[in-house]
Design an enzyme around this catalytic site. Structure first.
Site, PDB file in Angstrom:
ATOM      1  N   THR A 195       1.304 -22.059  20.242  1.00 20.46           N
ATOM      2  CA  THR A 195      -0.048 -21.765  20.750  1.00 20.46           C
ATOM      3  C   THR A 195      -0.861 -20.891  19.796  1.00 20.46           C
ATOM      4  O   THR A 195      -0.311 -20.029  19.106  1.00 20.46           O
ATOM      5  CB  THR A 195      -0.005 -21.077  22.138  1.00 20.46           C
ATOM      6  N   GLN A 196      -2.160 -21.139  19.781  1.00 18.25           N
ATOM      7  CA  GLN A 196      -3.078 -20.282  19.011  1.00 18.25           C
ATOM      8  C   GLN A 196      -3.288 -18.939  19.691  1.00 18.25           C
ATOM      9  O   GLN A 196      -3.796 -17.999  19.084  1.00 18.25           O
ATOM     10  CB  GLN A 196      -4.460 -20.947  18.900  1.00 18.25           C
ATOM     11  N   CYS A 197      -2.936 -18.864  20.971  1.00 17.24           N
ATOM     12  CA  CYS A 197      -3.138 -17.611  21.705  1.00 17.24           C
ATOM     13  C   CYS A 197      -2.231 -16.531  21.143  1.00 17.24           C
ATOM     14  O   CYS A 197      -1.109 -16.805  20.728  1.00 17.24           O
ATOM     15  CB  CYS A 197      -2.811 -17.789  23.184  1.00 17.24           C
ATOM     16  N   THR A 256       3.247  -9.631  14.778  1.00 16.40           N
ATOM     17  CA  THR A 256       2.123 -10.239  14.073  1.00 16.40           C
ATOM     18  C   THR A 256       1.163  -9.111  13.681  1.00 16.40           C
ATOM     19  O   THR A 256       1.041  -8.120  14.406  1.00 16.40           O
ATOM     20  CB  THR A 256       1.449 -11.310  14.967  1.00 16.40           C
ATOM     21  N   THR A 283       0.817  -1.217   0.000  1.00 21.20           N
ATOM     22  CA  THR A 283       0.000   0.000   0.000  1.00 21.20           C
ATOM     23  C   THR A 283       0.846   1.260   0.000  1.00 21.20           C
ATOM     24  O   THR A 283       0.480   2.265  -0.612  1.00 21.20           O
ATOM     25  CB  THR A 283      -0.902   0.006   1.258  1.00 21.20           C
TER      26      THR A 283
END
Ligand code: ASP
Length: 342
Positions: free
Chosen positions: A278-280, A167, A15
């Site tokens: 972990t998904q956390c 992230t 962008t």
């Protein structure tokens, strides 16, 4: 008067360098020359700035490992001629690319700062200018002729992060990134304030090595209540599969069903590395804390600790490319190589 630093900006797309096609209303990449035209402030910075652009700027959703190699090669070829590097990249996959670059560069002693923006550079309310200008200033920051930063970072919305800790968390807010398990390395306010104790320091004067062999025969499996045997079995039987990032619940927990554990066991005995991540968004895997992870530990899953999925993907491709023994792979994955895990 501080010395004039020499900075190389590498424009890959995203962008930050886009304009609106008013016929279709879609954003499309524009010629890199326009970037400089749109930021005359660049001429005011006390650095000599050169630019290199990808011939065909990419939306970062199209970035592939061969583009990581392309970025790495540009930096490698120009490493001795510049004090620091700023990579302009779309935000969507920036954490993956920047994590990969952090692993590919061994013995890095200069700053590589990734940045991008949520609004195009030509937009009235753009965040691109601040992100770009401060990234250049960070890449130029030195004490006693030595760079303050000698690692791969990501700068976005007033915060500098270790790249392999980041992230993307928001597709609309200017604050698009976070670093859930490691504090910001610097914050930009009236002053640019570095948190010196948190920075990686070059350990020795070893020569820079850039690793370009990346093995992408890997996958991510995010478990969920109801995931079927068929799904797990099909994935683990993919021909040539070398590694799996298993996104588990909480502190690394997964179902204790027989079929699930048996399939994991078989995959590991077939030489597939399985990492427990972990998904956390924050926190760490603690294998063995709950009954639901004791078995995973016994089966030989590799503990991902508090690594992000993005960083785990990059680290896995990098380590697989080194052709290590199973034991070496395991040990290196669980060790912090570039500050990516605790
Ligand atoms: N889709 C764009 C990209 O990642 C979004 C951005 O630049 O932030 O290339």
């Amino acid at each position: 008067m501080s010395k004039i630093t020499h900075i190389l900006i590498i424009y890959t797309g995203g962008t930050i360098g886009m304009v609106k096609d008013y016929k279709t209303n879609a954003l499309k990449a524009f010629d890199f020359d326009n970037l400089k035209k749109n930021i005359p402030e660049l001429n005011l910075i006390n650095s000599k700035i050169d630019t290199i652009s990808f011939d065909e700027p990419l939306d970062s959703s199209n970035i592939q490992p061969n583009d990581w190699v392309k970025i790495a090669t540009i930096i490698e070829e120009n490493y001795n001629s510049y004090d620091g590097f700023v990579v302009l990249h779309g935000s969507d996959t920036m954490s993956y690319t920047a994590s990969a670059i952090s692993f590919m560069f061994e013995n890095l002693s200069k700053p590589i700062i990734f940045t991008g923006s949520q609004l195009p550079i030509g937009d009235l309310r753009t965040d691109a200018k601040e992100n770009l200008i401060t990234s250049i200033q960070i890449a130029s920051s030195q004490i006693d002729g030595k760079p303050i930063i000698s690692e791969v970072c990501l700068y976005f919305e007033y915060k500098l992060y270790r790249a392999n800790r980041t992230t993307k968390i928001n597709s609309e807010h200017f604050e698009a990134f976070t670093s859930p398990n490691y504090p910001a390395l610097a914050e930009s306010g009236v002053h640019l304030k570095f948190n010196n104790d948190l920075l990686l320091k070059p350990i020795n004067n070893d020569k820079l090595i850039v690793r370009k062999e990346l093995n992408n025969n890997i996958t991510i499996i995010k478990i969920f209540p109801g995931i079927t045997k068929n799904v797990i079995e099909s994935i683990l039987n993919i021909k040539g599969l070398k590694g799996v990032i298993l996104e588990t619940y909480g502190s690394g927990n997964a179902p204790t069903t027989d079929w699930f554990l048996t399939l994991l066991k078989k995959a590991i005995s077939n030489g597939i590395h399985i990492i427990d991540v972990t998904q956390c968004i924050g926190g760490s895997v603690i294998l063995g804390q709950y009954e639901t992870s004791v078995k995973l530990k016994e089966l030989g899953l590799i503990n991902g600790f508090d690594i992000t999925t993005e960083s785990a993907v990059a680290k896995m491709m990098y380590l697989l490319g080194l052709n290590l023994s199973d034991q070496e792979f395991r040990e290196l994955f669980m060790k912090s190589l570039r500050g990516e895990l605790d």
